[in-house]
Design a protein around this motif. Structure first.
Motif, PDB file in Angstrom:
ATOM      1  N   LEU A 141      -8.957  11.100   4.984  1.00  0.00           N
ATOM      2  CA  LEU A 141      -8.746   9.772   4.402  1.00  0.00           C
ATOM      3  C   LEU A 141      -7.274   9.375   4.420  1.00  0.00           C
ATOM      4  N   ILE A 142      -6.398  10.313   4.112  1.00  0.00           N
ATOM      5  CA  ILE A 142      -4.963  10.021   4.126  1.00  0.00           C
ATOM      6  C   ILE A 142      -4.503   9.685   5.538  1.00  0.00           C
ATOM      7  N   VAL A 143      -4.939  10.476   6.513  1.00  0.00           N
ATOM      8  CA  VAL A 143      -4.566  10.217   7.911  1.00  0.00           C
ATOM      9  C   VAL A 143      -5.119   8.866   8.365  1.00  0.00           C
ATOM     10  N   PHE A 144      -6.366   8.565   8.020  1.00  0.00           N
ATOM     11  CA  PHE A 144      -6.962   7.286   8.393  1.00  0.00           C
ATOM     12  C   PHE A 144      -6.200   6.128   7.748  1.00  0.00           C
ATOM     13  N   TRP A 145      -5.835   6.287   6.482  1.00  0.00           N
ATOM     14  CA  TRP A 145      -5.099   5.239   5.777  1.00  0.00           C
ATOM     15  C   TRP A 145      -3.741   4.979   6.427  1.00  0.00           C
ATOM     16  N   ILE A 146      -3.040   6.045   6.802  1.00  0.00           N
ATOM     17  CA  ILE A 146      -1.733   5.885   7.456  1.00  0.00           C
ATOM     18  C   ILE A 146      -1.898   5.210   8.815  1.00  0.00           C
ATOM     19  N   ALA A 159      -4.458   3.331   9.855  1.00  0.00           N
ATOM     20  CA  ALA A 159      -4.995   1.974   9.714  1.00  0.00           C
ATOM     21  C   ALA A 159      -3.961   1.014   9.136  1.00  0.00           C
ATOM     22  N   GLY A 160      -3.104   1.504   8.272  1.00  0.00           N
ATOM     23  CA  GLY A 160      -2.094   0.637   7.664  1.00  0.00           C
ATOM     24  C   GLY A 160      -0.835   0.509   8.501  1.00  0.00           C
ATOM     25  N   PHE A 161      -0.155   1.623   8.683  1.00  0.00           N
ATOM     26  CA  PHE A 161       1.108   1.599   9.412  1.00  0.00           C
ATOM     27  C   PHE A 161       0.909   1.468  10.919  1.00  0.00           C
ATOM     28  N   GLY A 162      -0.175   2.046  11.427  1.00  0.00           N
ATOM     29  CA  GLY A 162      -0.431   2.000  12.861  1.00  0.00           C
ATOM     30  C   GLY A 162      -0.752   0.606  13.378  1.00  0.00           C
ATOM     31  N   LEU A 163      -1.339  -0.216  12.533  1.00  0.00           N
ATOM     32  CA  LEU A 163      -1.692  -1.576  12.940  1.00  0.00           C
ATOM     33  C   LEU A 163      -0.720  -2.627  12.394  1.00  0.00           C
ATOM     34  N   ALA A 164       0.414  -2.202  11.892  1.00  0.00           N
ATOM     35  CA  ALA A 164       1.368  -3.142  11.295  1.00  0.00           C
ATOM     36  C   ALA A 164       1.953  -4.106  12.334  1.00  0.00           C
ATOM     37  N   ASP A 165       2.048  -3.692  13.581  1.00  0.00           N
ATOM     38  CA  ASP A 165       2.624  -4.548  14.626  1.00  0.00           C
ATOM     39  C   ASP A 165       1.612  -5.482  15.281  1.00  0.00           C
ATOM     40  N   VAL A 166       0.344  -5.307  14.970  1.00  0.00           N
ATOM     41  CA  VAL A 166      -0.696  -6.155  15.557  1.00  0.00           C
ATOM     42  C   VAL A 166      -0.639  -7.527  14.887  1.00  0.00           C
ATOM     43  N   PRO A 212      -3.072 -10.202   7.509  1.00  0.00           N
ATOM     44  CA  PRO A 212      -2.921  -9.352   8.698  1.00  0.00           C
ATOM     45  C   PRO A 212      -4.060  -8.324   8.790  1.00  0.00           C
ATOM     46  N   LEU A 213      -4.353  -7.904  10.003  1.00  0.00           N
ATOM     47  CA  LEU A 213      -5.432  -6.951  10.236  1.00  0.00           C
ATOM     48  C   LEU A 213      -5.222  -5.646   9.476  1.00  0.00           C
ATOM     49  N   TRP A 214      -3.957  -5.200   9.368  1.00  0.00           N
ATOM     50  CA  TRP A 214      -3.701  -3.919   8.721  1.00  0.00           C
ATOM     51  C   TRP A 214      -4.092  -3.940   7.247  1.00  0.00           C
ATOM     52  N   VAL A 215      -4.064  -5.099   6.608  1.00  0.00           N
ATOM     53  CA  VAL A 215      -4.477  -5.187   5.206  1.00  0.00           C
ATOM     54  C   VAL A 215      -5.965  -4.850   5.081  1.00  0.00           C
ATOM     55  N   TRP A 216      -6.768  -5.394   5.979  1.00  0.00           N
ATOM     56  CA  TRP A 216      -8.205  -5.151   5.943  1.00  0.00           C
ATOM     57  C   TRP A 216      -8.547  -3.707   6.301  1.00  0.00           C
ATOM     58  N   THR A 217      -7.887  -3.177   7.320  1.00  0.00           N
ATOM     59  CA  THR A 217      -8.212  -1.812   7.735  1.00  0.00           C
ATOM     60  C   THR A 217      -7.717  -0.784   6.720  1.00  0.00           C
ATOM     61  N   ALA A 218      -6.584  -1.054   6.083  1.00  0.00           N
ATOM     62  CA  ALA A 218      -6.022  -0.095   5.134  1.00  0.00           C
ATOM     63  C   ALA A 218      -6.683  -0.175   3.755  1.00  0.00           C
ATOM     64  N   THR A 219      -7.434  -1.228   3.479  1.00  0.00           N
ATOM     65  CA  THR A 219      -8.119  -1.320   2.182  1.00  0.00           C
ATOM     66  C   THR A 219      -9.623  -1.161   2.360  1.00  0.00           C
ATOM     67  N   ILE A 220     -10.253  -2.143   2.945  1.00  0.00           N
ATOM     68  CA  ILE A 220     -11.700  -2.112   3.108  1.00  0.00           C
ATOM     69  C   ILE A 220     -12.113  -1.003   4.077  1.00  0.00           C
TER      70      ILE A 220
END
Length: 87
Positions: free
Chosen positions: A24-29, A31-38, A46-54
């Protein structure tokens, strides 16, 4: 199930829970930081908000469901070995 078998099962459940937490921690990192530039937005966020929360929430639900069906076992917490000595 004797006390040793219960102890081994509890160890197995704890290890699997720890691995799910790590996943979960790896997925959160990712999904959040990995998609920050999208530069994609969903409902003006932004997409990273949805992936890092929902996304993490849904991943956690699926992970717990997997643990409940594949790893966890229903067992009595009573001391069955002591019960046999009394008879």
């Amino acid at each position: 199930m004797n006390n040793y078998e219960k102890y081994r099962q509890v160890q197995k459940e704890a290890a699997a829970t720890g691995l799910l937490l790590l996943a979960l921690i790896v997925f959160w990192i990712c999904a959040g930081f990995g998609l920050a530039d999208v530069r994609m937005e969903v409902f003006h966020l932004p997409l990273w908000v949805w992936t890092a929360t929902i996304g993490v929430w849904l991943f956690a639900i699926c992970g717990v469901k997997l643990l409940m069906t594949a790893v966890f076992r229903d067992m009595s917490l009573e001391d069955e070995e002591a019960g046999h000595d009394d008879k």
